[in-house]
Design a protein around this motif. Structure first.
Motif, PDB file in Angstrom:
ATOM      1  N   GLN A   3      10.778  16.930  21.629  1.00  0.00           N
ATOM      2  CA  GLN A   3      10.682  16.467  20.246  1.00  0.00           C
ATOM      3  C   GLN A   3      11.992  15.781  19.882  1.00  0.00           C
ATOM      4  O   GLN A   3      13.061  16.193  20.314  1.00  0.00           O
ATOM      5  CB  GLN A   3      10.433  17.666  19.323  1.00  0.00           C
ATOM      6  CG  GLN A   3      10.466  17.380  17.849  1.00  0.00           C
ATOM      7  CD  GLN A   3      10.138  18.620  17.038  1.00  0.00           C
ATOM      8  OE1 GLN A   3       9.021  18.807  16.577  1.00  0.00           O
ATOM      9  NE2 GLN A   3      11.117  19.494  16.853  1.00  0.00           N
ATOM     10  N   VAL A   4      11.897  14.712  19.071  1.00  0.00           N
ATOM     11  CA  VAL A   4      13.091  13.986  18.637  1.00  0.00           C
ATOM     12  C   VAL A   4      13.123  13.940  17.115  1.00  0.00           C
ATOM     13  O   VAL A   4      12.115  13.633  16.472  1.00  0.00           O
ATOM     14  CB  VAL A   4      13.108  12.551  19.200  1.00  0.00           C
ATOM     15  CG1 VAL A   4      14.316  11.778  18.670  1.00  0.00           C
ATOM     16  CG2 VAL A   4      13.128  12.571  20.718  1.00  0.00           C
ATOM     17  N   ILE A   5      14.274  14.243  16.551  1.00  0.00           N
ATOM     18  CA  ILE A   5      14.483  14.112  15.114  1.00  0.00           C
ATOM     19  C   ILE A   5      15.565  13.056  14.902  1.00  0.00           C
ATOM     20  O   ILE A   5      16.654  13.153  15.474  1.00  0.00           O
ATOM     21  CB  ILE A   5      14.923  15.440  14.468  1.00  0.00           C
ATOM     22  CG1 ILE A   5      13.816  16.487  14.607  1.00  0.00           C
ATOM     23  CG2 ILE A   5      15.276  15.230  12.999  1.00  0.00           C
ATOM     24  CD1 ILE A   5      14.212  17.864  14.074  1.00  0.00           C
ATOM     25  N   ILE A   6      15.263  12.038  14.105  1.00  0.00           N
ATOM     26  CA  ILE A   6      16.241  10.993  13.811  1.00  0.00           C
ATOM     27  C   ILE A   6      16.629  11.101  12.345  1.00  0.00           C
ATOM     28  O   ILE A   6      15.817  10.865  11.451  1.00  0.00           O
ATOM     29  CB  ILE A   6      15.679   9.589  14.111  1.00  0.00           C
ATOM     30  CG1 ILE A   6      15.137   9.522  15.535  1.00  0.00           C
ATOM     31  CG2 ILE A   6      16.772   8.541  13.914  1.00  0.00           C
ATOM     32  CD1 ILE A   6      14.536   8.179  15.903  1.00  0.00           C
ATOM     33  N   LEU A   7      17.867  11.477  12.089  1.00  0.00           N
ATOM     34  CA  LEU A   7      18.378  11.638  10.729  1.00  0.00           C
ATOM     35  C   LEU A   7      18.933  10.301  10.246  1.00  0.00           C
ATOM     36  O   LEU A   7      19.745   9.676  10.919  1.00  0.00           O
ATOM     37  CB  LEU A   7      19.470  12.707  10.700  1.00  0.00           C
ATOM     38  CG  LEU A   7      19.066  14.107  11.193  1.00  0.00           C
ATOM     39  CD1 LEU A   7      20.282  15.022  11.233  1.00  0.00           C
ATOM     40  CD2 LEU A   7      17.985  14.698  10.306  1.00  0.00           C
ATOM     41  N   GLY A   8      18.517   9.876   9.060  1.00  0.00           N
ATOM     42  CA  GLY A   8      18.931   8.567   8.577  1.00  0.00           C
ATOM     43  C   GLY A   8      18.415   7.484   9.506  1.00  0.00           C
ATOM     44  O   GLY A   8      19.159   6.627   9.965  1.00  0.00           O
ATOM     45  N   ASP A  29      16.918  12.182   0.155  1.00  0.00           N
ATOM     46  CA  ASP A  29      18.220  11.615  -0.188  1.00  0.00           C
ATOM     47  C   ASP A  29      19.247  12.655   0.255  1.00  0.00           C
ATOM     48  O   ASP A  29      19.387  13.704  -0.370  1.00  0.00           O
ATOM     49  CB  ASP A  29      18.316  11.369  -1.699  1.00  0.00           C
ATOM     50  CG  ASP A  29      19.623  10.681  -2.100  1.00  0.00           C
ATOM     51  OD1 ASP A  29      20.638  10.896  -1.397  1.00  0.00           O
ATOM     52  OD2 ASP A  29      19.628   9.950  -3.099  1.00  0.00           O
ATOM     53  N   PHE A  30      19.948  12.379   1.351  1.00  0.00           N
ATOM     54  CA  PHE A  30      20.848  13.365   1.947  1.00  0.00           C
ATOM     55  C   PHE A  30      21.914  13.855   0.975  1.00  0.00           C
ATOM     56  O   PHE A  30      22.411  14.974   1.097  1.00  0.00           O
ATOM     57  CB  PHE A  30      21.519  12.791   3.199  1.00  0.00           C
ATOM     58  CG  PHE A  30      20.605  12.657   4.383  1.00  0.00           C
ATOM     59  CD1 PHE A  30      20.435  13.709   5.282  1.00  0.00           C
ATOM     60  CD2 PHE A  30      19.899  11.493   4.606  1.00  0.00           C
ATOM     61  CE1 PHE A  30      19.590  13.593   6.369  1.00  0.00           C
ATOM     62  CE2 PHE A  30      19.050  11.357   5.700  1.00  0.00           C
ATOM     63  CZ  PHE A  30      18.895  12.417   6.577  1.00  0.00           C
ATOM     64  N   ASN A  31      22.295  13.008   0.018  1.00  0.00           N
ATOM     65  CA  ASN A  31      23.340  13.386  -0.929  1.00  0.00           C
ATOM     66  C   ASN A  31      22.827  14.238  -2.082  1.00  0.00           C
ATOM     67  O   ASN A  31      23.616  14.784  -2.848  1.00  0.00           O
ATOM     68  CB  ASN A  31      24.015  12.136  -1.502  1.00  0.00           C
ATOM     69  CG  ASN A  31      24.968  11.488  -0.512  1.00  0.00           C
ATOM     70  OD1 ASN A  31      25.648  12.175   0.245  1.00  0.00           O
ATOM     71  ND2 ASN A  31      25.022  10.169  -0.513  1.00  0.00           N
ATOM     72  N   THR A  58      28.341  12.275   1.215  1.00  0.00           N
ATOM     73  CA  THR A  58      29.423  13.081   0.673  1.00  0.00           C
ATOM     74  C   THR A  58      29.826  14.139   1.705  1.00  0.00           C
ATOM     75  O   THR A  58      29.069  14.431   2.643  1.00  0.00           O
ATOM     76  CB  THR A  58      28.976  13.790  -0.609  1.00  0.00           C
ATOM     77  OG1 THR A  58      27.908  14.708  -0.290  1.00  0.00           O
ATOM     78  CG2 THR A  58      28.485  12.797  -1.647  1.00  0.00           C
ATOM     79  N   GLU A  59      30.999  14.691   1.523  1.00  0.00           N
ATOM     80  CA  GLU A  59      31.452  15.743   2.433  1.00  0.00           C
ATOM     81  C   GLU A  59      30.479  16.917   2.422  1.00  0.00           C
ATOM     82  O   GLU A  59      30.175  17.495   3.468  1.00  0.00           O
ATOM     83  CB  GLU A  59      32.852  16.224   2.023  1.00  0.00           C
ATOM     84  CG  GLU A  59      33.409  17.318   2.922  1.00  0.00           C
ATOM     85  CD  GLU A  59      34.802  17.747   2.503  1.00  0.00           C
ATOM     86  OE1 GLU A  59      35.326  18.733   3.100  1.00  0.00           O
ATOM     87  OE2 GLU A  59      35.375  17.131   1.584  1.00  0.00           O
ATOM     88  N   GLU A  60      29.992  17.259   1.262  1.00  0.00           N
ATOM     89  CA  GLU A  60      29.048  18.373   1.140  1.00  0.00           C
ATOM     90  C   GLU A  60      27.762  18.088   1.908  1.00  0.00           C
ATOM     91  O   GLU A  60      27.214  18.965   2.574  1.00  0.00           O
ATOM     92  CB  GLU A  60      28.718  18.614  -0.341  1.00  0.00           C
ATOM     93  CG  GLU A  60      27.766  19.779  -0.569  1.00  0.00           C
ATOM     94  CD  GLU A  60      27.468  20.005  -2.043  1.00  0.00           C
ATOM     95  OE1 GLU A  60      26.597  20.849  -2.340  1.00  0.00           O
ATOM     96  OE2 GLU A  60      28.094  19.326  -2.893  1.00  0.00           O
ATOM     97  N   THR A  95      24.232  19.054   6.565  1.00  0.00           N
ATOM     98  CA  THR A  95      23.456  18.557   7.707  1.00  0.00           C
ATOM     99  C   THR A  95      23.863  19.269   8.988  1.00  0.00           C
ATOM    100  O   THR A  95      23.019  19.652   9.801  1.00  0.00           O
ATOM    101  CB  THR A  95      23.637  17.037   7.864  1.00  0.00           C
ATOM    102  OG1 THR A  95      23.238  16.400   6.644  1.00  0.00           O
ATOM    103  CG2 THR A  95      22.781  16.500   9.006  1.00  0.00           C
ATOM    104  N   PHE A  96      25.167  19.447   9.178  1.00  0.00           N
ATOM    105  CA  PHE A  96      25.636  20.188  10.352  1.00  0.00           C
ATOM    106  C   PHE A  96      25.090  21.614  10.334  1.00  0.00           C
ATOM    107  O   PHE A  96      24.716  22.166  11.375  1.00  0.00           O
ATOM    108  CB  PHE A  96      27.164  20.219  10.396  1.00  0.00           C
ATOM    109  CG  PHE A  96      27.770  19.043  11.102  1.00  0.00           C
ATOM    110  CD1 PHE A  96      27.469  18.769  12.431  1.00  0.00           C
ATOM    111  CD2 PHE A  96      28.657  18.212  10.455  1.00  0.00           C
ATOM    112  CE1 PHE A  96      28.026  17.690  13.096  1.00  0.00           C
ATOM    113  CE2 PHE A  96      29.222  17.124  11.102  1.00  0.00           C
ATOM    114  CZ  PHE A  96      28.913  16.866  12.422  1.00  0.00           C
TER     115      PHE A  96
END
Length: 220
Positions: free
Chosen positions: A95-100, A151-153, A184-186, A191-192
């Motif tokens: 399985q592959v997940i592509i973020l952004g 929206d990652f932010n 943003t840093e947050e 995400t990590f």
């Protein structure tokens, strides 16, 4: 990203891949016949003209003058990630997940991915536009692709995963390419944290390509 606007960065990366595709077969690093569908009319014209030497030199000179290193590094990292991904799949990734994900076309242009589920996560504006392009230009959304929007932010990947019943029991490859510059840093930490929750028994690959040149970032 502004409301109703797609990612300009994603369009430039598609433009670079389309230019590479027009190079002589013996010289190009890869072929992406889908990339040209994601660029505007002016960039499509530039791609078509690039098959002629005089125009190719002018286009490359203009890109390198405005955003030094962007074209060569974009092409190189595309090839590099393709190779890493091929190795990951040969080692058991299912399985592959592509973020952004932007206008990434790996799910359709890489033969070894066509039978593997690819989950593409991106901002709604870019994700919706990409789905429409697939429908108009290819005739359908590829069966192995799932589009998820965030929206990652502002939103949480854990919640998105729970709402869509993402299966992390499968060996999973995660691609996070040229995205952290715009978060943003947050959001980066979140995400990590999401990625770190993948089961320890799962073969997990984090493929990260971070642009290093402030001039490139300012231009985009």
């Amino acid at each position: 990203m502004k409301a109703q606007k797609t990612s300009r960065t994603a369009q430039y990366m598609a433009f670079f891949r389309a230019l590479e595709t027009k190079r002589n077969q013996k010289d190009r690093l890869f072929s992406d016949p889908y990339a040209i569908h994601f660029v505007d009319s002016k960039l499509r014209l530039a791609v078509r003209l690039s098959q002629y030497s005089v125009f190719s030199k002018y286009i490359n000179h203009t890109i390198n003058k405005k955003i030094p290193g962007a074209l060569s590094s974009g092409i190189a990292r595309t090839k590099y990630i393709d190779e890493l991904l091929k190795t990951a799949v040969s080692n058991g990734v299912e399985q592959v997940i592509i973020l952004g994900a932007g206008f990434d076309t790996r799910a359709v242009r890489l033969d070894f991915l066509k039978s593997i589920p690819v989950i593409e996560i991106d901002h709604p504006n870019t994700s919706n536009f990409k789905a429409e392009i697939y429908k108009k230009r290819i005739g359908r959304i590829p069966e192995n692709v799932t589009f998820l929007q965030i929206d990652f932010n502002k939103q949480n990947l854990d919640q998105l995963a729970a709402e869509n019943n993402l299966d992390f029991s499968k060996p999973t490859a995660v691609i996070w390419e040229g995205v952290t510059n715009y978060l943003t840093e947050e959001a980066v930490k979140s995400t990590f944290s999401f990625i770190s929750k993948l089961p320890k028994t799962v073969t997990s690959y984090l493929l990260m390509c971070i642009k290093k040149y402030s001039k490139i970032l300012n231009y985009f």
